[in-house]
Design a protein around this motif. Sequence first.
Motif, mmCIF file in Angstrom:
data_model
loop_
_atom_site.group_PDB
_atom_site.id
_atom_site.type_symbol
_atom_site.label_atom_id
_atom_site.label_comp_id
_atom_site.label_asym_id
_atom_site.label_seq_id
_atom_site.Cartn_x
_atom_site.Cartn_y
_atom_site.Cartn_z
ATOM 1 N N ASP A 174 -8.916 -11.932 -20.398
ATOM 2 C CA ASP A 174 -7.463 -11.774 -20.476
ATOM 3 C C ASP A 174 -7.055 -10.325 -20.210
ATOM 4 N N ASP A 175 -7.808 -9.387 -20.767
ATOM 5 C CA ASP A 175 -7.509 -7.972 -20.547
ATOM 6 C C ASP A 175 -7.652 -7.608 -19.075
ATOM 7 N N LYS A 176 -8.672 -8.166 -18.423
ATOM 8 C CA LYS A 176 -8.896 -7.891 -17.005
ATOM 9 C C LYS A 176 -7.732 -8.439 -16.165
ATOM 10 N N VAL A 177 -7.284 -9.645 -16.498
ATOM 11 C CA VAL A 177 -6.160 -10.252 -15.775
ATOM 12 C C VAL A 177 -4.888 -9.440 -16.023
ATOM 13 N N LYS A 178 -4.703 -9.014 -17.262
ATOM 14 C CA LYS A 178 -3.521 -8.216 -17.611
ATOM 15 C C LYS A 178 -3.494 -6.924 -16.805
ATOM 16 N N GLU A 179 -4.630 -6.233 -16.706
ATOM 17 C CA GLU A 179 -4.709 -4.995 -15.940
ATOM 18 C C GLU A 179 -4.434 -5.239 -14.462
ATOM 19 N N GLN B 169 -2.205 -11.788 -2.980
ATOM 20 C CA GLN B 169 -1.696 -11.960 -4.340
ATOM 21 C C GLN B 169 -2.801 -11.962 -5.388
ATOM 22 N N SER B 170 -3.987 -12.384 -5.013
ATOM 23 C CA SER B 170 -5.076 -12.467 -5.985
ATOM 24 C C SER B 170 -6.067 -11.304 -5.850
ATOM 25 N N ALA B 171 -5.605 -10.199 -5.242
ATOM 26 C CA ALA B 171 -6.486 -9.033 -5.088
ATOM 27 C C ALA B 171 -6.830 -8.457 -6.458
ATOM 28 N N GLU B 172 -7.883 -7.676 -6.495
ATOM 29 C CA GLU B 172 -8.319 -7.044 -7.736
ATOM 30 C C GLU B 172 -7.477 -5.801 -8.032
ATOM 31 N N LYS B 173 -7.528 -5.375 -9.266
ATOM 32 C CA LYS B 173 -6.787 -4.199 -9.725
ATOM 33 C C LYS B 173 -7.055 -2.994 -8.829
#
Length: 124
Positions: free
Chosen positions: A12-17, A68-72
Motif C-alpha cells: 500500500d505504501d508503494k502504491v501511495k508513493e 498510467q501504471s508507470a513506477e514512481k
Amino acid sequence: MVNEAEKFKAEDDKVKERIQAKNAFESYIFSMKAIPDDPKFKEKIEEADRKVIEEKCKFAVDWLDNNQSAEKEEFEYQQKELEKVFNPIMTKLYQGAGVGPGMPGGMPSGGASAASGPTIEEVD
C-alpha cells in the motif's frame, strides 16, 4: 495475520508513493502549461520559449496518458527532465517580469525606501 497485514502495508505504501509521484508530475505539467497565458508573463515570454513549453507539455501529457501504471521513479525522472528544460525559461521570465525567484509576487528588495512601508520609528 500480522505478517499479512505488514505485507499489504508495504504494498500500500508503494502504491501511495507511486500515486503521489504521478500526481506531482501531472500537477507540474499543468502548472507549466498555464505559464504562457499567465498575465504576469504573457507579454514577457518569447515565442520560442512559448513553443518549447507547449511542445514539452504536450509530450509529457501524451507520455502520462500512455504510462498510467508507470513506477514512481519513472514519474520522478520525467518530471526532472521537464524541470531541466523549464527552469532556465522560468528563471528568465521571473527576471524579466521583475519578480524574484522563489517567492510568488516577488520579494521586496533589501534597500526599502521610506515610502515603501513602516519604519522602526513608526512601529515604536
